[in-house]
Enzyme design. Structure first.
Site, mmCIF file in Angstrom:
data_model
loop_
_atom_site.group_PDB
_atom_site.id
_atom_site.type_symbol
_atom_site.label_atom_id
_atom_site.label_comp_id
_atom_site.label_asym_id
_atom_site.label_seq_id
_atom_site.Cartn_x
_atom_site.Cartn_y
_atom_site.Cartn_z
ATOM 1 N N TYR A 1 0.835 -1.188 0.000
ATOM 2 C CA TYR A 1 0.000 0.000 0.000
ATOM 3 C C TYR A 1 0.881 1.254 0.000
ATOM 4 C CZ TYR A 1 -4.104 2.799 1.290
ATOM 5 O OH TYR A 1 -5.121 3.702 1.317
ATOM 6 N N ARG B 1 0.993 4.275 -2.839
ATOM 7 C CA ARG B 1 0.774 5.694 -2.553
ATOM 8 C C ARG B 1 1.982 6.556 -2.827
ATOM 9 N NH1 ARG B 1 -1.941 6.372 3.179
ATOM 10 N NH2 ARG B 1 0.140 5.709 3.785
ATOM 11 N N CYS C 1 -8.344 9.663 1.408
ATOM 12 C CA CYS C 1 -7.685 8.367 1.206
ATOM 13 C C CYS C 1 -6.245 8.528 0.743
ATOM 14 C CB CYS C 1 -8.467 7.517 0.214
ATOM 15 S SG CYS C 1 -10.050 7.003 0.893
ATOM 16 N N HIS C 2 -6.049 9.275 -0.337
ATOM 17 C CA HIS C 2 -4.695 9.380 -0.878
ATOM 18 C C HIS C 2 -4.319 10.810 -1.216
ATOM 19 C CE1 HIS C 2 -6.295 5.329 -1.693
ATOM 20 N NE2 HIS C 2 -5.181 4.993 -1.113
ATOM 21 N N GLY C 3 -5.070 11.768 -0.631
ATOM 22 C CA GLY C 3 -4.661 13.163 -0.715
ATOM 23 C C GLY C 3 -4.825 13.861 -2.048
#
Lengths: 420, 169
Positions: free
Chosen positions: A294, A298, B133-135
């Site tokens: 993960y 990201r 969640c991921h900006g």
């Protein structure tokens, strides 16, 4: 396979065995010659078999009470926890069992990395293992969706949306996976079906994994082939059975600690809130065992490339036998590889920690450096190291260092001369 | 193989494989297609929403096809901010005029185009939405400005049935 022909002693046994050689197989498994220097890192294969059977048995019993429907799934899980006899116990074993399964598989994989168990002639064992690992991740992910809590729902949304990164057909694939325009009841029922199926696929692959293992036999901490015939090996039963059994008991103590004293510590409180398609939890994270990947996802600012990086991080393991150019298996005789090995372990732990933190500022920077290093290890360090590294001379047999008391032959020699 | 002249038997093999492949494909397709949205899912095509109680600066979220839809009554400042952005500053260039025909009303899927989370209102560096969640940061027109999302939040098909009602879908 076994070095000798086997004939059952009893007449009935012989009659049966001539028609279906199950007794020959049983004899092969008991007598299977095992290197006598195996340490406790080699007990995790047995522990993993235990984990798989535990998950199948508890899963079957949970399925007798669980209802795979978006309106009833959450309540049926609470029903299992409150009303079903020992339902709380079975569910906590199943939920924590998944974590224990991954804990054991990570130790098993890193054992292989340290002792070079993936190298010739064991590449097929290794690749089957990677397929099992991928199926485990799929099973764990779909299992996590079934309670239909907030983390279930949004985890399913995020992971299925990974496929939307595929150019042109991505959106179509996601709609197909969902069976609708969002994660909903059709998604839940198919995930339940697949979650039920995958453990049996894993079971089949485990049989192949062990079959492929029994062709060349076990690798060992010294990493050289056992000499045949020699006193390098001991029969699997009773020597390895007892050792595996003892290690399994130790493992079960850890397992029981989580089940009875901290059953929710590895989960997320948000999953005790029923799924709500209108609100995303402020901080969604996958289960701990997926965090390193993960973090890799990201740390790449582009959607498609992020997905590609994450998948590559797993699939790169499948080609590891060809990326590692060193002929020496065990890290014991590779002083530089041993250091890089531990750096990789730390790197993966850092990635795991960063995966749990918000993707911003310093965390993001560290995750990016760790991601770059992860690929550097496999794509640059391993191929170059195999060609450049000066390795320590290998002992002549696995018995030699055992008798000398050290895997390092030079030290073994020294000890011998002292004794003289 | 190459110097041998094709025989009747080769033709038979090729023809059999071809028919077999078509047969397998014909059986596999229903098994694959059953996973696509079924008739009952497709039937839930449109939703009507009463927007009379919405004040400027407020957003309501409604569910359409299982997905959240944001309906925002924008303030004058937000409209000015959205319309003054230069196209070259955008990751996915779209004019605000095309996204909100009636400038006061912004209707769009409340789904982050990265991995499908629901972005938060009045958050982020561009005064619009922020996906936790991921900006990913979206502006007051729901356009992606920063972060991993590749596109602006999608504007669905909708129409004003009357001054107080929007029909989505």
């Amino acid at each position: 396979m076994s070095d000798h022909e086997y004939t059952p002693k009893s007449k009935a046994g012989k009659w049966f065995n001539d028609r279906l050689p199950l007794l020959t197989l049983a004899n092969h498994l008991t007598d299977y010659p095992t290197p006598k220097n195996l340490n406790y890192w080699w007990t995790f294969g047995g522990i993993l078999t235990f984990c798989l059977i535990t998950q199948i048995v508890t899963g079957l019993t949970l399925a007798m009470h669980y209802i795979a429907h978006a309106d009833m799934a959450f309540e049926s899980v609470e029903h299992i926890m409150r009303d079903v006899n020992y339902g709380w116990l079975i569910r906590y074993i199943h939920a924590n069992g998944a974590s224990m399964f991954f804990l054991a598989v990570y130790i098993h994989i890193f054992r292989s990395l340290f002792y070079g168990s993936y190298k010739s002639p064991r590449e097929i064992i290794w690749i089957i293992g990677i397929i099992i690992y991928l199926l485990m991740m799929a099973a764990a992910f779909m299992g996590y969706v079934l309670p239909w809590g907030q983390m279930s729902f949004w985890g399913a949304t995020v992971i299925t949306n990974l496929f939307s990164a595929i150019p042109l057909v991505g959106e179509g694939i996601v709609t197909w996976l969902w069976g609708g325009y969002s994660v909903d009841n059709p998604t839940l029922t198919r995930f339940f079906t697949l979650h039920y199926l995958i453990p049996f696929l894993i079971l089949g692959l485990v049989v192949l994994h062990i079959w492929a293992l029994h062709v060349p036999g076990n690798n060992n901490p010294v990493g050289i082939d056992v000499k045949k015939p020699s006193k390098d090996t001991v029969p699997f039963h009773p020597y390895i059975v007892i050792k595996d059994g003892f290690a399994l008991l130790m493992f079960m103590i850890v397992f029981a600690f989580f089940v009875f004293y901290a059953p929710n510590i590895l989960g997320h409180a948000d999953n005790y809130i029923e799924a709500n398609p209108l609100v995303t939890p402020a901080h969604i994270v996958p289960e701990w065992y997926l965090l390193p990947f993960y973090a890799i996802l990201r740390s790449v600012p582009d959607k498609l490339l992020g997905v590609v990086a994450m998948l590559s991080a797993i699939l790169i393991l499948a080609v590891l036998p060809w990326l590692d150019t060193s002929k020496i298996r065990s890290a014991v005789f590779r002083p530089l590889y041993k250091q890089f090995y531990w750096i990789l372990v730390v790197d993966v732990l850092i990635l795991g920690y960063m995966g749990a933190m918000p993707a911003e500022g310093l965390y993001l920077l560290i995750a990016r450096v760790a991601t770059a290093y992860y690929f550097l290890h496999f794509l640059v360090i391993l191929p170059v190291l195999g060609l450049k590294e000066r390795t320590i001379p290998l002992p002549l047999s696995i018995t030699e260092p055992v008798l000398g008391g050290s895997p390092n032959m030079a030290m073994a020699k020294k000890k011998e001369s002292k004794l003289e | 193989m190459s110097d041998k002249k094709p025989e009747r038997r080769d033709f038979l093999f090729t023809a059999s494989y071809a028919v077999g492949a078509v047969g397998v494909a014909a059986v596999v397709w229903p098994l694959v297609d059953q996973m696509n949205p079924d008739a009952s899912v497709k039937a839930l095509a449109s939703t009507e929403v009463d927007i009379s109680s919405l004040k400027p600066g407020n957003t309501i979220t409604v569910l359409w096809r299982g997905k959240p839809v944001f309906i925002r009554r924008r303030t004058q400042e937000e409209i000015v901010e959205a319309r003054s952005v230069k196209m070259e500053d955008l990751i996915h260039p779209e004019k605000d005029e095309d996204r909100a025909k009636n400038p006061e009303w912004l209707v769009m899927l409340g789904v982050c185009t990265h991995l499908g989370c629901v972005p938060l209102n009045d958050k982020g560096d561009y005064d619009g939405w922020f996906c936790p969640c991921h900006g990913s940061h979206y502006d007051t027109s729901g356009r992606i400005r920063k972060g991993p999302a590749p596109w602006n939040m999608e504007v669905p098909k909708y129409e004003f049935v009357n001054a107080n009602t929007i029909k989505i879908g």
